[in-house]
Motif scaffolding. Structure first.
Motif, PDB file in Angstrom:
ATOM      1  N   SER A  39       0.671  -1.166  -0.144  1.00  0.00           N
ATOM      2  CA  SER A  39       0.044   0.001  -0.039  1.00  0.00           C
ATOM      3  C   SER A  39       0.953   1.131   0.116  1.00  0.00           C
ATOM      4  CB  SER A  39      -1.032   0.159   1.351  1.00  0.00           C
ATOM      5  OG  SER A  39      -0.035   0.237   2.381  1.00  0.00           O
ATOM      6  N   ALA A  40       0.215   2.313  -0.118  1.00  0.00           N
ATOM      7  CA  ALA A  40       1.201   3.414  -0.244  1.00  0.00           C
ATOM      8  C   ALA A  40       1.983   3.701   0.954  1.00  0.00           C
ATOM      9  CB  ALA A  40      -0.020   4.950  -0.081  1.00  0.00           C
ATOM     10  N   ASN A  41       2.897   4.388   0.905  1.00  0.00           N
ATOM     11  CA  ASN A  41       4.158   4.624   1.936  1.00  0.00           C
ATOM     12  C   ASN A  41       4.427   3.159   2.678  1.00  0.00           C
ATOM     13  OD1 ASN A  41       4.128   7.436   1.702  1.00  0.00           O
ATOM     14  ND2 ASN A  41       2.265   7.773   2.962  1.00  0.00           N
ATOM     15  N   ALA A  42       4.341   2.188   2.062  1.00  0.00           N
ATOM     16  CA  ALA A  42       4.787   0.854   2.242  1.00  0.00           C
ATOM     17  C   ALA A  42       3.899   0.195   3.518  1.00  0.00           C
ATOM     18  CB  ALA A  42       6.284   0.691   2.372  1.00  0.00           C
ATOM     19  N   GLY A  43       2.817   0.878   3.667  1.00  0.00           N
ATOM     20  CA  GLY A  43       2.066   0.515   4.867  1.00  0.00           C
ATOM     21  C   GLY A  43       2.665   1.217   6.377  1.00  0.00           C
ATOM     22  N   PHE A  44       3.872   2.046   5.987  1.00  0.00           N
ATOM     23  CA  PHE A  44       4.155   2.733   7.246  1.00  0.00           C
ATOM     24  C   PHE A  44       3.408   3.703   7.669  1.00  0.00           C
ATOM     25  CE2 PHE A  44       6.799   6.581   8.296  1.00  0.00           C
ATOM     26  CZ  PHE A  44       6.910   6.220   9.496  1.00  0.00           C
ATOM     27  N   SER A  45       2.851   4.487   6.777  1.00  0.00           N
ATOM     28  CA  SER A  45       1.988   5.725   6.995  1.00  0.00           C
ATOM     29  C   SER A  45       0.875   5.563   6.107  1.00  0.00           C
ATOM     30  CB  SER A  45       2.721   6.780   7.137  1.00  0.00           C
ATOM     31  OG  SER A  45       2.213   7.732   7.782  1.00  0.00           O
ATOM     32  N   SER A  46      -0.270   6.554   6.644  1.00  0.00           N
ATOM     33  CA  SER A  46      -1.414   6.528   5.791  1.00  0.00           C
ATOM     34  C   SER A  46      -1.077   7.208   4.622  1.00  0.00           C
ATOM     35  CB  SER A  46      -2.555   7.016   6.629  1.00  0.00           C
ATOM     36  OG  SER A  46      -2.157   8.403   6.956  1.00  0.00           O
ATOM     37  N   SER A  47      -1.928   7.038   3.405  1.00  0.00           N
ATOM     38  CA  SER A  47      -1.587   7.530   2.007  1.00  0.00           C
ATOM     39  C   SER A  47      -1.689   8.990   2.103  1.00  0.00           C
ATOM     40  CB  SER A  47      -2.660   6.783   1.126  1.00  0.00           C
ATOM     41  OG  SER A  47      -4.037   7.161   1.537  1.00  0.00           O
TER      42      SER A  47
END
Length: 528
Positions: A398-406
């Motif tokens: 997912s966006a930002n590799a799932g590290f942070s919200s899109s």
């Protein structure tokens, strides 16, 4: 004697800013770590070490502390730390915090008092001195971040010492009040269930009371690290530091089985003194030799490891580190294929291994644009920025590799390869770097020879390969590492059963008299 948990376990370093952001501010936090405890338990690591999470102006990203006994709101609250401790312990995981005793932030109340006047009762809590006769700094000491280590305070007309950023004044560890205040900090966290500490720049705590000039390094050239300009004869590794380490250790010992880990960048023959003559100083003086090898070659590795083993005091427990928040990632230093070989080395050597977050994926350094560099060292010397090795953990596609919200821009950019190299994708691929690392850790737990056994390097004729044996009671295992990208053949003795290869394709029994290795291949072999 029953081995301690810090001897049998695998340490996993988490850089909290970059692990998982749960509140959408682009910065990782404590709830993010708690949320990933099941993953860490699945991976098989045992000890979580968190880089600083205390209140800080963030001039040096948490290593400039303004309150030692609280949590910076960026990361969460004391209550959220308590939850993390409780949840980690419930899963059999230990939690180790960073302890930064050499310096505070210039915004710490202690320093605010100290600089208020020469007569303040906390004046001597820091290192103040009159200017030199010419009005300049008291001596020639230089900061690790470049320039003089002294800053003139206009209000009181004296200089204060800062071995790092100007906003990080050094504490005066000759002052017994400072020592007691800092030991009270240790007790505060131990009372909350913390299992130990990694002590920042432990070897720098004491400075020469005469403030003598350091000798100049005649071999220093532009482009070398600024701290290499001089030989730090008078502001590091001073004799009095060992008494302080023993005092720290005695505080921890009153709490039962706790661990004291020391960050110490010294030649190995000086590093081992930090175990203490009676093994009463650091349990684990960090061994950083794998950071600074003159080459990734079999003969060099063997010499470094054998020498370290020979210099360890009787009964001292070894340890190894491949990467951390201050150095380029191992996959960037030697390439991703050899990084698997390095991972096998780390997790099969005798002693406690420390894994850096993301190295289980083979994460590499990420190029950080100049305008996004936060590291104070990197702002002065962009090529030396430590931000490249501190980028967000890669969790999923997912966006930002799932590290942070899109809708958020993470504090540092995410690697461009995150869609193919992340935890979610890697868990589905039996031959991925992640699954290889997990299998290694599992074998380390299952085989007493890897966890507790002896180490012996093995003489053989192939200069591209490093071979050593781990043994425990009647068990014997060989670790065979091809440090080249070319096929190699070795002539050893007997037969063996291959338990693991870096390629993750198991091959069963092999004749060791003619042992073939593919390029960049490492083998873990049970001797039959």
């Amino acid at each position: 004697m029953q081995p301690s948990w810090w001897q049998t376990g695998v340490i996993y370093q988490i850089y909290p800013r970059s692990f998982l952001d749960t509140n959408g501010d682009g910065i990782g936090d404590l709830p993010g770590i708690t949320k990933k405890l099941d993953y860490l338990q699945w991976l098989g690591v045992d000890i979580l070490w968190l880089s600083p999470i205390f209140p800080s102006p963030m001039a040096d990203f948490g290593y400039d502390i303004s309150n030692y006994c609280d949590i910076d709101p960026l990361f969460g609250t004391l209550q959220e730390l308590d939850v993390l401790v409780e949840q980690a312990h419930r899963r059999g995981l230990k939690l180790v915090l960073d302890f930064v005793p050499n310096h505070t932030s210039d915004e710490h109340p202690w320093f605010q008092e100290s600089r208020s006047s020469r007569e303040n009762e906390k004046r001597d809590w820091y290192i103040w001195h009159d200017p030199a006769p010419d009005g300049g700094p008291p001596n020639n000491w230089t900061s690790f971040f470049g320039g003089s280590a002294w800053e003139l305070d206009a209000q009181t007309g004296q200089y204060y010492l800062h071995m790092f950023d100007v906003k990080q004044p050094d504490l005066n560890w000759h002052n017994p009040q400072v020592r007691q205040a800092m030991y009270d900090v240790l007790r505060f966290w131990l009372d909350r269930g913390i299992d130990g500490f990694r002590v920042d720049v432990l070897w720098l705590l004491m400075k020469d009371e005469q403030l003598r000039d350091n000798p100049i390094n005649p071999d220093w050239r532009p482009g070398d690290l600024p701290e290499q300009r001089q030989f730090r004869l008078y502001n590091e590794d001073q004799p009095g530091v060992h008494a302080i380490v023993r005092e720290m250790r005695s505080v921890l010992d009153t709490y039962g089985e706790r661990v004291l880990i020391g960050e110490i960048y010294l030649p190995i023959e000086r590093l081992v003194h930090y175990y203490g003559e009676s093994l009463d100083e650091a349990h684990l003086p960090f061994n950083f030799q794998l950071f600074s090898l003159p080459g990734w070659e079999a003969a060099i590795l063997r010499q470094v490891i054998d020498t370290y083993e020979s210099l360890l005091p009787a009964g001292a427990w070894p340890n190894w580190v491949l990467s951390n928040h201050d150095r380029p990632r191992i996959a960037t230093r030697i390439g991703k294929a050899q990084a698997r070989v390095a991972q096998m080395l780390l997790l099969t050597l005798r002693g406690t291994p420390t894994c850096y977050y993301g190295d289980e994926l083979g994460m590499e350094n990420v190029l950080v644009p100049l305008e996004m560099i936060h590291d104070p060292q990197g702002k002065e010397y962009p090529a030396l920025s430590r931000d490249h090795a501190r980028t967000p953990m890669q969790w999923d596609t997912s966006a930002n590799a799932g590290f942070s919200s899109s809708h958020v821009t993470p504090w540092l950019p995410v690697s461009e390869d995150y869609r193919t190299n992340n935890v979610s994708v890697s868990r589905k691929n039996i031959r991925s770097f992640l699954m290889f690392t997990r299998t290694l850790i599992e074998l380390r737990r299952l085989l007493p020879a890897l966890k507790l056994g002896s180490y012996q390097s093995i003489e053989q004729d192939n200069p591209s390969c490093f071979v050593y044996q781990r043994g425990y009671q009647k068990e014997r295992y060989l670790v065979v590492l091809n440090l080249s990208d070319e096929k190699q053949v070795l002539s050893l003795t007997g037969k063996g059963r291959v338990l693991l290869t870096t390629y993750m394709d198991f091959e069963g029994t092999r004749d060791l008299a003619e042992l073939y290795l593919r390029g960049n291949e490492g083998l873990l072999i049970e001797i039959l």
